[in-house]
Each structure stands twice: as C-alpha cells, then as structure tokens.
Design an enzyme around this catalytic site. Structure first.
Site, PDB file in Angstrom:
ATOM      1  N   ASP A  72       0.863  -1.179   0.000  1.00 25.77           N
ATOM      2  CA  ASP A  72       0.000   0.000   0.000  1.00 25.77           C
ATOM      3  C   ASP A  72       0.908   1.242   0.000  1.00 25.77           C
ATOM      4  O   ASP A  72       2.122   1.129   0.174  1.00 25.77           O
ATOM      5  CB  ASP A  72      -0.864  -0.043   1.269  1.00 25.77           C
ATOM      6  CG  ASP A  72      -2.071   0.873   1.197  1.00 25.77           C
ATOM      7  OD1 ASP A  72      -2.287   1.515   0.166  1.00 25.77           O
ATOM      8  OD2 ASP A  72      -2.809   0.940   2.200  1.00 25.77           O
ATOM      9  N   GLU A 128       2.650   5.099  -3.903  1.00 27.05           N
ATOM     10  CA  GLU A 128       2.606   6.118  -4.981  1.00 27.05           C
ATOM     11  C   GLU A 128       3.925   6.871  -5.113  1.00 27.05           C
ATOM     12  O   GLU A 128       4.234   7.252  -6.237  1.00 27.05           O
ATOM     13  CB  GLU A 128       1.444   7.082  -4.710  1.00 27.05           C
ATOM     14  CG  GLU A 128       0.078   6.435  -4.799  1.00 27.05           C
ATOM     15  CD  GLU A 128      -0.251   5.549  -3.601  1.00 27.05           C
ATOM     16  OE1 GLU A 128       0.347   5.768  -2.526  1.00 27.05           O
ATOM     17  OE2 GLU A 128      -1.068   4.630  -3.743  1.00 27.05           O
ATOM     18  N   ASP A 168      -8.820   3.804  -1.929  1.00 22.52           N
ATOM     19  CA  ASP A 168      -9.695   4.131  -0.801  1.00 22.52           C
ATOM     20  C   ASP A 168     -11.011   4.745  -1.275  1.00 22.52           C
ATOM     21  O   ASP A 168     -11.202   5.960  -1.230  1.00 22.52           O
ATOM     22  CB  ASP A 168      -8.976   5.084   0.149  1.00 22.52           C
ATOM     23  CG  ASP A 168      -7.735   4.435   0.747  1.00 22.52           C
ATOM     24  OD1 ASP A 168      -7.581   3.206   0.589  1.00 22.52           O
ATOM     25  OD2 ASP A 168      -6.929   5.136   1.365  1.00 22.52           O
TER      26      ASP A 168
END
Lengths: 936, 545
Positions: free
Chosen positions: A523, A526, A599
């Site tokens: 997770d 980015e 999300d």
C-alpha cells in the site's frame, strides 16, 4: 456526444455535494491544476500548427528507420521553439521508427546531445520484445515530401515538412502524431542569466535544477468518436472531452497520488498511471502508449476544438479522400503534455479491441497467472486487531457457512508500523495463527509499505541507511518524509540492487513469523508522503544514478511491487506463484500482480464508478483488479453492502475491506436476510471459479481482460460504446450491477443477435435491445450468452482449497441453431508447472444433440503432467427444443454406451432458481477425458 | 447417512418431497450424490446440495448438524468423525472427551447460577420494599406540594402588594425630587458653574457604585451555584452567553478558532501528522474539532495543557464531593441529569438543560439583583416589613422547589425499567469500573458510561435501554467520533455471584462492547434450562454406556 456536454466543473461540484458525507472530503486545493504546474501551464494553450520541425537525414540502419528532426527555417511559428539562447549549441532531436510483429509501431524521439539525461523507463517492456522486432529493409520516398514504410497490412507514413507521422491499416488512416502541429520537445539547456526555474506550489518549492524539459504532442485517432484508457481516474469508461467549445475542465492527469476520499467523476489523478489510450469505432480500434513515467496531463479535445481544417496531408490516397469528405471525418484529437523524459511511443493498429489490448500486452506483458486461492474471496479490514479477532472472524465465516480464502492484516498488526514485524502484544504467535488458517486451506496477507520508520533500533532502517538505499532529497541527504510510522525514508526501488536486497527480506528466515501461506499487500507506494507536495515525494528528490523523482514518479510503486513479488518468488524457490496486491501501478504492473481501486467510499456512486474503473484497468492490460467491496470509508447500509457483494463477486479481484473508523461489516453482521444474500453472492463467485480461472489463463496468454466492455465482444454495436453500467465477464456472462436504493427493476442492454439466459431462472431475453429486468434483493441481473458453455463447481466449501476434487457442472446455453461451445483450463492452481505442460485445457462443444469434450492443449509441450480425477456431475442444457424438455428423456455416454438419466431442473443450485433446464444427472465422465454424450 | 433419527421416517416411503415442497424424489435418489432439492432434503449425507445439513450422532456428546460443505472436505468437524467417511483425512472419535469437558463446564455454570440466584432473590425483595417506601414518600410529598403551592401564591400576592406600595412611594419621591430639581434649576441659573459640576460628579459616582454592587451580587450568585459550569468549565460555558469573562481563563476565540490552521504555518512534521490524521482521526493538536471539547483537552498545545491540568485538579476535587450524593440536594436546581459528565461533554448545549434547572437558574440570576436594586432605590420607611414578606416568600419558594425536585427524582426512579422483577433496581445510582491498560471504564447504569484516561474522560454513551429480553444494556449517543458515529457501548449480561464489569472491547472504532457478570442475570428459568441440558447430556452418556 450529447451526453458529454456537462462541463467538468459542474460535475465536480455536484459530485462534491453528493458525496460530502464526512467533514473532511477531497481537498481540491491540495492538488495542482494544470495552470499551477510550470510544465503544463503554457503548453496546454499552444496553438495548433506551432510545431516547426522537419525531418532530415532519413536512413535505415539495423532494421530501424532513423532521422533527425530540425527546426524548420520557414516554420510557421517564426521563432525557434526551444528556448532560443544557445540554440545553435544544442544538438538536434533524433527520431527512430521501429516495427514489431503483429501490428506494433514504435516512434521514439530523444535528444542527440543529452540522451543520458533524458530518462528512459527501464523494466517495463517485456524482455523478449526485441525478438519480435521486424527488420525494416527500405522506405519509399514520395514526391510529396513524405516517406513510407510498408509493414505488411499496415504502413507508416512519415511526412517530412512539417514532421508528422501517420499510421494506416490497408488504406485506412488509423492514427496520426503531430498532425495538429503540437509536437514540442524542450531540449535541456543552460540556465539563462537571471532566469528562475523554481516551481512553487503552496508551501513547496521544486528546485527544477534541469529547467524546462517538457515533451508535448498531439495524437489523433481517426474514424472514431470514442477513446478509452489512461487510468487511473474515477470516471466514465469512454473518456469525456476536457477541452473545446463550451468545455473547460482540467486535463486527465497521470500522476500517482494518495488522494484522501476521492470523488467519482473527476479527471484528477489517482493512485496509478498507465499512459495507454485506445480508440474504438464500429470498424476499427487502435491504441497509443507512451512509455514515460513522468507526470503527464492529457486533453481529450472535443470535436471542433480547433477551427482550422483538420488535416493537411499531401499525397497519400487514403487521407486525401478523407479530406474530400470535408468535416465529416470522425476523429478524436488528444493533446499530451509530459513533464520530462523522452517521447517513446507505441502505436497499435488493431483492428479489433482485443487485438489492440493483445498488442499492448505484447509490449508491456500480460497478467501473470494468479494462484487459484487469490481468485476467490478475500476478507480484509483495517484492522483485525489481534489473534483472537482473527480467530473470531475466521470462525464467523465457518459458523455462517460463507466461503473465504484469505484473511488480511492491515498496518496495525506491526510493531509500531515497522513492516516485517508483529505487534508483540496483539500478535504474539503469528505462526500458530497462520497454521490455524492453513489447516482450513486458507491464506493470510500482511501489509508491507515502502516507507521505512526512521528508527535506529529498527534493523531494516539501520541497514538501508548504512547502505545508502534510501531516496535522497535534493540536497543529497536521505529523504525524510512522514507516513504511518512518523518520520520515514523511502527505499530507492529504481535500483535493481536494492530491489534484490528487498526481495530477500521476504524469506521465511528474514521475515520472522511468516509462513508459506503468508502473502503480501503493498500500500502507499505512490509513494504516499503525508507532508510532501500533494502528499507525495518532491520531484527534485534523487534516485539511483542521479535520476530525479520527477522522471520516475509514476513507476515508483511498480518497482516496489516488482521487488516484493520477486521476494515471494524467491521464498517459494521460484515455483510458487506469489500474490502481492498493490495500490500504485504503472504500465507493466500486470506482469507482477493485482491492483485495487484504492480508498473508495461506501456510497452508491462509488459502487457505480467501480465498474468503469475496473474496465479501464482491464483495457490497459491490468486484468486482476477490483474495488473494495462495501466501500473503504464510511458505513454501508445492509442494502448497499449486499449490492456490493453481488457485484463484487464478478470483479476479477474480490475483497471486502473497511476503514478503521467504520462499523464491523463482515457478511453476517447485519443478520438475516442479508447474511443469506451475501452468502449466496460469495458462493456465486466460488461456483464460477473454474470459469474465472480459465479467463485468467486467457488473460495471461493474450492480455484480454476478464472484465470486458460490451464492445470488446460486440465491436460493431455502436450503442455499447458509452455503456459502463454493465460489463461482460469473459465472453459468456453479462453482469449489470444495481446501483440504487430500493431498485425493483433494471434496464439492461443485451448486445449481439443471440438471446441471453438469466443464469438463475433460465428465462431468455432478446438481444440487440434494452430489456427491463425485475430485480429483488436476491441478486443483480446476470445473463449467460446463448451459444456458450460455462464450467462451474456448485458445491459449497469453506474455501477454494476444499473444492479441488469436487465435481463439475457444465451449463450449456444453446443458441438459435441449438449449438454452444466453451473452454475450461485447469492446473494445480499454485505452481509454474503449467509452463512445462502440467495443465488441462478442454473444449466443450454442443451440436446436433451431442456434447463433446476435446483437448485444446498442444500435444505434449513439456516434461510435467497435471492430472485430476474430477468428474462432471451435472450437465445443464438451456434452450433445448420444447419436445426435448420432457421427463424421461435419456442421454448416452457414447464411449461406454452408458445410459444417464435426465430431469427437468434449475439452471443453478440456488434459492429461487426455477426448473427450466434439461438436466443430465450424474454423467460422471472425467473432466480431463475426451468423451461425448448424446441426447436420445 | 447424515439423517437425524427423528427424520428417518420421512424417507421411508417410495418417494419423498423436498422440504421446500419444490420437488418430489424417489428413494433411489436419497444420498445419490446428486442434488435434486434446492434445500438439500435429498442429500443429507453428501455435499451435493449447497444448502444441505448433515447429522452427526456424536455418541457420548451432543448430536449435531453440520453444513453439507463440511462433508468429506478433509477437515474433521463432527467429534465422531462421521463427516469424513471418504477417508481424505483420518478423524478420531473425540466425543467422549468433548462431552466430559462440556459437562464439567455445565456443572460449574450451574453452581454459579445457584449462588447467584440466592443473591438475586434478595435483591428482588429489597427492590420491592424500596419501591413501596418510595411510593409512600412521593404521595406524601405531593400533598405537601399542594399546600405549599397555595402558600407561595399567597405570599406572592403579599409581595406584589408591598412592591406596589413601594413603587407608589418611589414615584411620589421622584416627583418631589423632580419638583425640587425644577426649583433648583431656577436657582442655578444664577449660580456658579463649579456647583453644578460637583453635583453631577456626585450623581455619577453614586451610579457607578450602584452598578458595581449589582455586578458583584451577580457574580457571587453564579460562582456559588454554578461552580461546575461557570468556573471549572468556563471554556465550554463562555460561548453560550452565560459565561463570566472575568473569571474565565480561556479566551473564547481559541475555541472557535479555525478548524484547520493554515498549512503554510505548519512544520513538515506537523503537516505529516495532520494528513495522517485524516485517515486515523487521531488528534494532532493542530486542529480543533467543533464536536467535542474533550478532544481539545487532548491538544498538544503546551500552554493549553497546563491550564487544563489545573482545571482538572479542581475538577477532581469536585468529583470527590460528588460522591457524596447529598451535598447538592439543598440546591435549587436538580442534578438528576446534569451531572458533571454530561456537562463536561456537551459544551455545545447550554449548560442548563432541564426545565427545572432553567427556572431555578433564572430565579437566581434576576430576582436577587432585582431586589437589591429595589432596596437601593426605594425609601427606607417600610423596608423591614417588605423584607419580612420577601423573606417568607423566598423561603417558601425554595422549599417548594426542593420538594418538587425530590418528587421528580422519585418519579424518574419509579418510572425506570428495572427488569421484570425489579432485579436491576440496585444498579440505580451505582457505577461499575474496570481498568484496562491506561483506561478506566466506568459504567453507571441508567446514566452513562465513560472511558477515563488520566484526567481525560470520554463519554461512551448515555443510558439507552435494556435489550434482548434484559440480556444486554445499551448506552448510546456518546461522544462523536472523528469521521464516524457517536460512540456506543453494548454490555451483555452474564450470571455471576458478583456484579463485575469485564472484557471491554472495541471491535470497530467507537463501537464498544463489554460484559457484566451479575447475580441479577441468574434467573430461575435459565437455571432450569442449564439443568435440562446437563440431564440430556448425562442421559446420552448413560445410553452409550
């Protein structure tokens, strides 16, 4: 394109009003608009025709067409394009044109003088790409000042002055680059006296030490009105125009960002980026991929965005004809604005949508075949608190007879957000905990993020910092950002040495408390940096070999994902398929593992937008995707949750997940009737696993995704081009979600010419039109295509593991000529032995009252064999002639003259199913054998 | 195979019907490993029907149905191993051990029930007696109230009369003064300027002293009566118009400060914390939630911290006093709802919430200074008589008010649901606590539940009701969670010899659960059920033997 008249600003505003359930929602101001980025601001408003390059010194060497692009003295723009100043000192731009097998053309422009400073993204293209290169022999120079390369079936036309590239298939113009004259390549140069290159946004300053280096250009897709792709945006499948008369929106942004509470219907960039766009029309499809991992902004230009005549091509028959047709040519122009790097583009000529995806995947790779268990249901929550909680949730599934395969642990399982560790109080015995899950054939996933806690007592940090493995800030020190653990640094995953080092951290001995059933979730890759500009790393941070983060940003998450996958591969000795879910992605991510849509929020609009989001990911090669079932933020009411399970059962990746602050929502929490409804939804996925796994196999070979827009299977049906509330799962199932509270009916468009069967009732619906389908809470509309055969396993089990030896059901849906066919792929579901031939690939055909099973596997391809003793227990035939739908009919297994009973029964063993199908009872033929069964 | 003994008859005929009546099937199709009935009727012994049930006899323990999904799946489910008849896995028979263990557990439980039941009976009896006493008390109080109301009315009339007289006298005096003034003015037209200004000075001086006295009186009253609200919780009270700025150390603007400070002002670390807090809801000390003053108290701001600690010290002292139920009984405002907890956590509400409080409050706020003012302005002639009447009136209203408070208190209690037999009566005005790590959970049935951490306290919920046939207690509408619901606490009851809070947990954030063992839950009927269960098991064992 009437439906597209709403401007983005209006849509965004409405979206905000609707979705603002929480105090703090998406904070628009925290993200840059185009006009707040130095590279985008002016470039976006460049005038068509301002490009003034011309082609010089064209030649072929090593099977590659090469030329120089030089500013044209008589160029319309008058002034030199690139920075003036030291113009004469700069080298020229070099153009390379390559071709690969099966309709792939590569166009590359880079700087002659600074090739090493213009970043080219490594490890994205498939390793054997150059093996597929077509050796160009010659080009034809035309009188009209263009050159042409024939590639058998398609041609590349290079216009010299001004520089333009056109790709044709036959006589049909497919795609053009720079036909609008927007191509601009800012060459690196010295800073001029008094010039300031800094780029400020809010409190952040990007030092931009190398100054402007924008690459921008136009791409035109001919003969079409629809373009798709370029994820990730929470928006419609068909890309709405962002610029043109009466349209003013931000461009589609490709910049991987961790966006808190993103809204649907927005062109702003989300967690991942694939710079690949497809076009489709009734007679052709095409694709364009830019291999570049810097930030980009892409405008889809509305028709008549540019009042000047659309094309100025001299000579070449095909295009002249188009000109004669005046303005009637259907075309979609797009404008790509890229912050840095090179122009390295691939053109895919189709002609069908599947061809384009296959061509794209031939370049960037296909979806790796997942483990069978990972195609089943996953249960996640931030967070299952402790070992007792894990045991209770696991027991909850058993108690309610709801199958699941994987239990997930989010960040709270760690010791202070130090990945590869366990909270000693909450998870004191992780191995025992995993052993208990494993005893039921289940698996576990833990989270491992790329930010490393800056804690000298944490060996991973100590090692990484002493080895200099962190990304550096612009001053050359380890970049120190803020994420879950507080002060954190980020491993430089661009460096293969660091990736290899990271991979070793997943070994059973290094990752203390891990066992072979433990898989991984990446997770925040980015990367998410809470105190960085736009919540990510500064663009002037430095990677391996002095590469700026600016250049590599969109691929950072991909490299991290790749390294984690390599870790699990090594752990399994290279013969266990790894499972690593990632949030960030880039072109090529499909080779390493699945992604999810991040999300999302527990509301109906997010349920709805999950379909175009997953469809778009599939079109751009990433087939193994899904959205969080239930919605991550917020509390779904039981109806929304049920609808989400019913739809999620058809996502390629099927996982329930929830935010820390939400109420518990495991599928039994709401009680009846919802527990039963969600059990049935989950079971419907399990029952389809043989079909789903076969589709994964197809994706791993061809790249064609599981979740398909209707037009992928029905390319000529123009009424499907903007349709994204329904989709096809493989070639044979059509799924239409229910996206509103209290729905009692849905309007479903059924494509093609053959009828469709409701999978549960067997009721038939006509094709080529919209039909009104009544719905209850029992399920969403799902149809099987006439002419298809789907293999199922209908027995309910705890997890997919216990289904291994269960018998099959074949559901044969006859078409108007009473025929049908289908495929089934089976292997051990976990190893790479299939690469050595250890698999079964069957074809089923029903024709003239006879069902036959034959192999599709090539004759002996390797040293290994896969066998199974699985039988076929039930054959369901839908759409038989009325006279055949009678009790007392018989069927005969032809090789042993065995008579089998028939009956009239339900298409599926599901509550509420009606007896509309001819059922062959207990044929008990082996799934792996050749056989035929004849109705008598 | 897989059929319960009592259902064997069902399958004896040549054909049987699916229980859902959808189909009929012939006996050959019973357990032929092919699902004919969607409800699984025809396949009790195989996994063919997804919705089937398999019967394991489990001799030595309790017979059981397992889901058809468990049959021959390689995992032992029935203690007699009968679900794994295909032999994918070898399952031993563990029924005897399982049965023994279960019976021992049952026996223990029975003993607990018996012990608890004795206590429960006693409490039920006590509750009955108490209730009778209270009913008697309330009826006598109601009589007294009636006569007092009359008395108060009479006194009010007398006060009014006195006041009218005073008013008349005052008007007369004022008229005289005015006449005098006119005269004076005539004289003054020829007088010196100094004289006039001296006179004015004198008047204004007396005015200001008058004002000062009034303010003092006001302050005095408020400080006394509302020590909790006004001074200890000045921060919360200051926003609603009643606050005393002079005694309040909190600057109101701090409370209403902009929710999100300008990011430009934040350090990199603060920025990181702030963004992280969006997901976690943890207070970073950088923004103040308008929802809860409590979160503000946790703020990291140093100066705030110190002030809060000081405040909390005072609060603790007050808490100590609060333990003694009678301390505030004489007050004119009821304390049945407005305990310190509710006050503390509902800053957005006016800190007086019940009607009774309001009337009492207003009486004090305005009637007293009003009288003082009158005394200053009216003539001294009939002062003592007037005072006498007023004193009587004040005393009578005070008494009436305190009787009414007691009535309402009793009324509230008598109306409270204490269970079918009043078994929960003794929970009234009791609190139960449990310490878990750094937290103390305090549950006060019929009032509220709180979580205390050091000086900070978080309301988990106000009393809602009993649930599920008096097997659970619900506290709802506690402090609001960031980005989420109001906190709530659900307490499931269990039989035990002592009332004890245990196993507090938070399965979803702000969704608390706990258990309370209590004799109140040790009912006769449950005891009998347990006994029956044990008897059945023993009978089973006996049959086996």
């Amino acid at each position: 394109m009437d439906g597209f008249k709403l401007t983005w600003s209006v849509v965004v505003l409405v979206g905000l009003l609707v979705t603002t359930v929480n105090v703090a929602a998406w904070k628009k101001d925290e993200f840059r608009r185009c006009d707040q980025s130095a590279f985008c601001k002016d470039t976006r408003n460049r005038e068509p025709g301002s490009s003034n390059l011309e082609v010089k010194d064209l030649k072929i060497a090593d099977g590659v067409l090469r030329a120089r692009l030089v500013p044209s003295d008589a160029g319309g723009g008058g002034t030199t394009e690139q920075g003036g100043g030291g113009g004469e000192e700069e080298g020229d731009l070099v153009l390379e044109i390559k071709a690969y097998k099966n309709g792939i053309v590569r166009l590359k422009v880079t700087e002659e003088k600074h090739p090493e400073k213009r970043f080219e993204v490594p490890d994205v293209l498939v390793k054997d790409l150059e093996d597929k290169k077509l050796w160009l022999q010659r080009f034809v120079e035309k009188d009209d000042g263009s050159s042409m390369v024939h590639l058998g079936g398609h041609d590349v036309i290079l216009q010299h002055k001004p520089f333009q590239v056109h790709v044709k298939r036959g006589s049909d113009l497919v795609l053009s680059v720079n036909s609008k004259g927007l191509f601009n390549f800012e060459k690196l140069r010295e800073k001029k006296e008094g010039e300031n290159w800094e780029d400020r946004f809010r409190t952040y300053t990007d030092s931009r030490p190398y100054g402007p280096q924008t690459v921008s250009f136009d791409v035109s897709f001919h003969g079409t009105e629809h373009v798709y792709g370029i994820p990730e945006h929470a928006t419609s499948l068909a890309l709405k125009p962002t610029k043109g008369p009466n349209i003013s929106s931000e461009p589609y942004r490709l910049f991987n960002l961790d966006v808190f509470e993103y809204i649907s219907e927005s062109p702003f960039g989300l967690y991942g980026a694939v710079p690949f766009m497809l076009s489709h029309s009734a007679d052709k499809s095409a694709g364009f991929f830019l291999l570049n991992s810097a930030e980009m902004q892409i405008d889809v230009l509305a028709s008549s965005w540019d009042t000047t005549p659309s094309i100025e091509m001299e000579g070449e028959g095909g295009s002249s004809k188009l000109l004669e047709n005046g303005n009637k040519e259907k075309i979609v122009d797009t404008h790509w604005i890229v912050e840095s790097g090179v122009f390295d583009a691939f053109v895919f000529v189709g002609p069908s949508p599947k061809d384009v995806v296959t061509q794209y995947c031939a370049v960037t790779g296909t979806t790796s075949l997942p483990s069978l268990f990972s195609t089943a249901y996953h249960q996640c929550r931030w967070n299952y608190k402790d070992e007792a909680d894990v045991a209770a949730v696991d027991a909850g599934f058993d108690e309610h007879d709801i199958p699941y395969d994987v239990l997930w642990l989010d960040i709270e399982h760690t010791d202070g957000k130090r990945y590869f560790t366990w909270d000693p109080i909450l998870f004191p015995t992780p191995k025992e905990m995993q052993a208990k899950l494993s005893a039921k054939g289940r698996h576990m996933v833990t989270i491992v993020d790329p930010h490393i806690k800056r804690d000298d007592g944490f060996p991973l940090h100590k090692e990484a910092s002493s080895k200099g493995y962190y990304v550096k800030d612009s001053g050359g020190n380890d970049y120190d950002g803020w994420c879950w653990p507080g002060s954190s640094s980020y491993l430089d995953m661009l460096n293969p040495e660091i990736r290899s080092w990271w991979a070793d951290k997943f070994s059973l001995s290094s990752y203390v408390g891990s066992t072979p059933i433990l898989h991984i979730w990446n997770d925040m890759n980015e990367p998410s940096v809470f105190n960085g500009p736009e919540g990510t790393m500064p663009k002037d941070a430095l990677h391996y070999n002095g590469v700026e983060h600016r250049d590599v940003h969109n691929a950072y998450g991909y490299y991290f994902h790749m390294a984690s996958v390599e870790g699990l591969l090594r752990r399994g000795g290279g013969n266990e398929r790894p499972f690593v879910l990632s949030r960030a992605f880039f072109a090529g991510t499909q080779k390493v593992g699945p992604v999810w849509t991040g999300d999302n929020t527990a509301d109906w609009t997010h349920l709805r937008v999950s379909v175009p989001m997953c469809l778009t990911l599939g079109l751009t090669g990433i087939a193994f995707t899904g959205a969080d079932v239930g919605g991550f933020f917020g509390n779904p009411d039981p109806e929304l949750l049920t609808r989400w399970y019913q739809l999620g059962a058809y996502y390629p990746f099927f996982r329930g997940h929830a935010h820390l602050d939400t109420k518990r929502r495991e599928p039994w929490v709401f009680g009846e009737p919802y527990t039963t409804l969600m059990r049935e939804a989950v079971h419907s996925r399990y029952s389809l696993l043989p079909y789903v796994y076969t589709l994964f196999k197809e994706a791993s070979v061809t790249g064609v995704p599981l979740m398909r827009p209707l037009w992928m299977e029905f390319p000529e049906d123009i009424s499907t081009f903007e349709r994204d509330e329904e989709f096809l799962l493989g070639p044979s199932l059509l799924v239409h979600g229910v996206y509103s509270q209290g729905a009692t009916s849905e309007t479903v468009y059924l494509p093609g010419t053959q009828k469709w069967y409701d999978v549960k009732t067997g009721a038939t619906y006509p094709a080529g039109q919209k039909v009104n389908v009544p719905v209850t809470m029992d399920g969403i509309p799902v149809f099987q295509r006439a002419g298809s055969i789907i293999a199922r396993k209908q027995r309910r089990r705890r997890s997919s593991t216990q289904m291994e030896t269960d018998p099959y059901t074949l559901v044969v849906a006859l078409n108007s000529t009473y025929e049908a066919s289908g495929e089934l792929y089976i292997d051990d579901g976990k190893s790479y032995d299939f690469e050595q031939g250890a698999f079964i690939h069957r074809q089923f055909k029903f024709s003239k009252g006879r069902l036959t099973s034959t192999t599709l596997a090539p004759v002996k391809t390797g040293s290994k064999v896969f066998t199974t003793s699985c039988l076929v227990e039930r054959i369901v035939i839908l759409g038989v002639r009325a006279k055949d739908l009678a009790i007392g009919k018989n069927a005969i297994v032809e090789h042993d003259e065995r008579r089998i009973e028939t009956d009239i029964g339900p298409p599926l063993l599901q509550r509420g199913a009606s007896s509309t199908a001819l059922i062959l009872r207990l044929p008990n033929v082996r799934i792996s054998d050749n056989w035929s069964i004849k109705l008598v | 195979m897989g059929i319960a003994p009592r259902e064997l008859g069902f399958f004896e005929a040549a054909t049987a019907g699916c229980k859902d009546t959808s189909q009929r099937f012939s006996v050959e199709r019973l357990n032929d490993n092919f699902c004919d009935c969607l409800d699984g009727t025809d396949e009790p012994g195989t996994s063919a029907c997804p919705d089937g049930k398999f019967y394991c006899q489990n001799a030595g323990y309790v017979a059981q149905f397992v889901f058809s999904s468990r049959i021959n799946d390689g995992i032992c489910d029935c203690c007699d191993g009968s679900d794994e008849y295909e032999g994918k896995v070898k399952c031993g028979n563990t029924c005897w051990e399982a049965g023994k263990e279960a019976r021992e557990k049952l026996l223990k439980k029975l003993a607990v029930y018996k012990e608890g039941l004795i206590i429960r009976r006693k409490e039920v009896q006590n509750a009955k007696v108490l209730r009778q006493q209270q009913e008697i008390e309330i009826s006598s109080l109601r009589k007294e109230e009636k006569s007092l109301v009359k008395l108060v009315q009479n006194l009010k009339a007398a006060v009014d009369k006195v006041e009218r007289q005073e008013q008349a006298a005052k008007e007369k005096r004022e008229k005289l003064e005015a006449d005098q003034k006119v005269k004076n003015e005539k004289l003054a037209s020829s007088a010196l300027e100094e004289g006039t200004s001296a006179h004015e000075e004198k008047v204004s001086a007396s005015d200001s002293s008058l004002n000062a006295d009034v303010v003092e009186a006001d302050t005095f009253e408020i400080d006394n009566d509302h020590v909790v609200d006004g001074s200890h919780y000045g921060d919360t009270g200051s926003g609603d118009g009643f606050g005393l700025d002079t005694s309040n150390e909190y600057v109101p603007e701090e409370v209403t400060e902009e929710e999100e400070p300008d990011v430009a002002q934040l350090s990199k670390e603060e920025m990181g914390r702030k963004v992280a807090s969006r997901w976690t809801g943890e207070d970073t000390g950088l923004h103040r939630s308008e929802e809860s003053s409590h979160q503000q108290e946790e703020a990291v701001d140093d100066s705030d911290q110190i002030e809060h600690e000081a405040e909390h010290d005072d609060e603790d002292d007050f808490d100590g006093g609060d333990e003694d139920e009678d301390v505030y009984d004489g007050d004119n405002y009821s304390r049945d709802e407005d305990t310190i907890y509710t006050e503390e956590h509902q800053p957005s509400k006016p800190f007086i919430s019940s009607k009774q409080d309001k009337s009492a409050w207003w009486t004090h706020m305005f009637s007293v200074p009003e009288m003082l003012r009158k005394l200053f302005t009216s003539g001294p002639a009939d002062k003592s008589e007037a005072e006498q009447v007023r004193k009587q009136y004040t005393e009578a209203t005070g008494k009436l008010s305190s009787i009414q408070n007691r009535i309402s208190e009793l009324d509230t209690k008598l109306k409270q649901d204490f269970g079918k037999e009043g078994e929960f009566s003794y929970f009234y005005e009791q609190c139960f606590e449990l310490k878990v790590k750094q937290y103390v959970y305090k549950v006060c049935p019929f009032k509220q539940a709180t979580q205390l951490e050091g000086h900070a306290s978080t309301r988990l919920g106000n009393w809602d009701s009993f649930q599920d046939n008096y097997s659970a207690m619900m506290f709802s509408h506690g402090d609001r969670c960031w980005n989420g619901p109001d906190r709530s606490l659900r307490i499931t009851l269990q039989c035990g010899p002592k009332t004890q809070l245990q196993n507090v947990d938070e399965p979803s954030r702000c969704d608390y659960v706990a258990e309370l063992t209590t004799p109140a839950f040790c009912s006769e009927s449950r005891l009998q059920e347990l006994q029956q269960k044990l008897d059945q098991q023993l009978a089973g064992v006996h049959d086996e033997l």
